[in-house]
Design a protein around this motif. Structure first.
Motif, PDB file in Angstrom:
ATOM      1  N   ALA A  60       0.820  -1.208   0.000  1.00 39.29           N
ATOM      2  CA  ALA A  60       0.000   0.000   0.000  1.00 39.29           C
ATOM      3  C   ALA A  60       0.858   1.264   0.000  1.00 39.29           C
ATOM      4  N   GLN A  61       2.009   1.213   0.630  1.00 37.03           N
ATOM      5  CA  GLN A  61       2.896   2.374   0.707  1.00 37.03           C
ATOM      6  C   GLN A  61       3.857   2.450  -0.479  1.00 37.03           C
ATOM      7  N   GLY A  62       3.678   1.575  -1.454  1.00 37.37           N
ATOM      8  CA  GLY A  62       4.562   1.534  -2.620  1.00 37.37           C
ATOM      9  C   GLY A  62       5.560   0.398  -2.484  1.00 37.37           C
ATOM     10  N   GLY A  63       6.124  -0.006  -3.593  1.00 37.05           N
ATOM     11  CA  GLY A  63       7.074  -1.115  -3.605  1.00 37.05           C
ATOM     12  C   GLY A  63       6.369  -2.451  -3.744  1.00 37.05           C
ATOM     13  N   ASN A  64       7.162  -3.459  -4.016  1.00 31.25           N
ATOM     14  CA  ASN A  64       6.612  -4.800  -4.172  1.00 31.25           C
ATOM     15  C   ASN A  64       7.688  -5.843  -3.941  1.00 31.25           C
ATOM     16  N   LEU A  65       7.254  -7.080  -3.883  1.00 30.12           N
ATOM     17  CA  LEU A  65       8.177  -8.208  -3.885  1.00 30.12           C
ATOM     18  C   LEU A  65       7.539  -9.329  -4.677  1.00 30.12           C
ATOM     19  N   LYS A  66       8.392 -10.224  -5.158  1.00 26.22           N
ATOM     20  CA  LYS A  66       7.906 -11.352  -5.955  1.00 26.22           C
ATOM     21  C   LYS A  66       8.405 -12.644  -5.335  1.00 26.22           C
ATOM     22  N   HIS A  67       7.540 -13.638  -5.373  1.00 27.21           N
ATOM     23  CA  HIS A  67       7.986 -14.960  -4.954  1.00 27.21           C
ATOM     24  C   HIS A  67       7.475 -16.023  -5.921  1.00 27.21           C
ATOM     25  N   LYS A  68       8.295 -17.063  -6.021  1.00 28.31           N
ATOM     26  CA  LYS A  68       7.973 -18.187  -6.897  1.00 28.31           C
ATOM     27  C   LYS A  68       7.495 -19.340  -6.032  1.00 28.31           C
ATOM     28  N   ILE A  69       6.395 -19.953  -6.441  1.00 21.88           N
ATOM     29  CA  ILE A  69       5.853 -21.100  -5.720  1.00 21.88           C
ATOM     30  C   ILE A  69       6.606 -22.348  -6.178  1.00 21.88           C
ATOM     31  N   ASP A  70       7.379 -22.911  -5.254  1.00 18.50           N
ATOM     32  CA  ASP A  70       8.171 -24.104  -5.558  1.00 18.50           C
ATOM     33  C   ASP A  70       7.343 -25.377  -5.430  1.00 18.50           C
ATOM     34  N   GLU A  71       6.406 -25.365  -4.478  1.00 21.30           N
ATOM     35  CA  GLU A  71       5.503 -26.508  -4.300  1.00 21.30           C
ATOM     36  C   GLU A  71       4.238 -26.026  -3.610  1.00 21.30           C
ATOM     37  N   LEU A  72       3.114 -26.435  -4.146  1.00 21.27           N
ATOM     38  CA  LEU A  72       1.816 -26.189  -3.524  1.00 21.27           C
ATOM     39  C   LEU A  72       1.059 -27.501  -3.602  1.00 21.27           C
ATOM     40  N   ASN A  73       0.923 -28.164  -2.444  1.00 19.55           N
ATOM     41  CA  ASN A  73       0.317 -29.486  -2.426  1.00 19.55           C
ATOM     42  C   ASN A  73      -0.877 -29.478  -1.473  1.00 19.55           C
ATOM     43  N   GLU A  74      -2.068 -29.531  -2.051  1.00 17.55           N
ATOM     44  CA  GLU A  74      -3.297 -29.485  -1.263  1.00 17.55           C
ATOM     45  C   GLU A  74      -3.602 -30.811  -0.566  1.00 17.55           C
ATOM     46  N   LYS A  75      -2.906 -31.879  -0.933  1.00 13.98           N
ATOM     47  CA  LYS A  75      -3.112 -33.172  -0.274  1.00 13.98           C
ATOM     48  C   LYS A  75      -2.254 -33.296   0.982  1.00 13.98           C
ATOM     49  N   THR A  76      -1.017 -32.786   0.918  1.00 16.48           N
ATOM     50  CA  THR A  76      -0.119 -32.874   2.073  1.00 16.48           C
ATOM     51  C   THR A  76      -0.073 -31.561   2.859  1.00 16.48           C
ATOM     52  N   TYR A  77      -0.821 -30.561   2.382  1.00 14.89           N
ATOM     53  CA  TYR A  77      -0.873 -29.247   3.031  1.00 14.89           C
ATOM     54  C   TYR A  77       0.519 -28.637   3.200  1.00 14.89           C
ATOM     55  N   THR A  78       1.279 -28.682   2.117  1.00 11.68           N
ATOM     56  CA  THR A  78       2.601 -28.066   2.117  1.00 11.68           C
ATOM     57  C   THR A  78       2.641 -26.937   1.097  1.00 11.68           C
ATOM     58  N   TYR A  79       3.428 -25.933   1.434  1.00 14.41           N
ATOM     59  CA  TYR A  79       3.575 -24.758   0.577  1.00 14.41           C
ATOM     60  C   TYR A  79       5.012 -24.286   0.710  1.00 14.41           C
TER      61      TYR A  79
END
Length: 157
Positions: A60-79
């Motif tokens: 909201a105050q300006g600026g940003n960051l980016k992240h890459k999703i290496d793993e998103l597993n809805e069965k093992t609930y890992t992120y």
């Protein structure tokens, strides 16, 4: 390059599937609504929001960051994700990797376990107060989502 690793754990009374859906799967929609003073938007700029996708958090105050999703597993609930770009960070840090695992508790709640690895450039040393401040921001967001789910028992079921 120095690697600094730390872990954190948080317990919640919210059921595993609800907290995972709200804080991870739908975070790009929910977090800006709950924290508009801090987060202007979260955009999926590459991919479909799953493994391999890149998200951009616009502050909201300006600026940003980016992240890459290496793993998103809805069965093992890992992120697992990696911070790959961030204003004011990337001159000192090569990347920051996060591994998050959600587990159900016997009382129907959830415990989330996070391991953070900071890959620092050159002689940069991460100060304890910087680590603490980062943990407090993450926990603060988590608490806001948790409070929302407690107040809205039909959300994310």
């Amino acid at each position: 390059m120095a690697v600094i690793t730390f872990t954190d754990e948080h317990s919640s009374p919210i059921a595993l599937s609800r907290i995972f859906k709200a804080s991870i799967i739908d975070s790009h929609n929910l977090i800006p609504k709950l924290l508009p003073q801090a987060i202007k938007s979260i955009d999926i700029i590459e991919g479909d929001g799953g493994t391999g996708s890149i998200k951009q958090i616009n502050f909201a105050q300006g600026g940003n960051l980016k992240h890459k999703i290496d793993e998103l597993n809805e069965k093992t609930y890992t992120y697992n994700y990696t911070l790959i770009e961030g204003e004011g960070l990337m001159d000192k840090i090569e990347k920051i990797s996060y591994q998050v695992k959600f587990e159900s508790t016997p009382d129907g709640g959830t415990v989330s376990k996070m391991t953070t690895s900071v890959y620092a450039k050159g002689g940069f040393e991460l100060k304890e107060e910087e680590v603490k401040a980062g943990k407090e921001k993450v926990l603060g967001m988590y608490k806001v989502v948790e409070a929302y789910l407690l107040q809205n028992p039909d959300a994310y079921v």
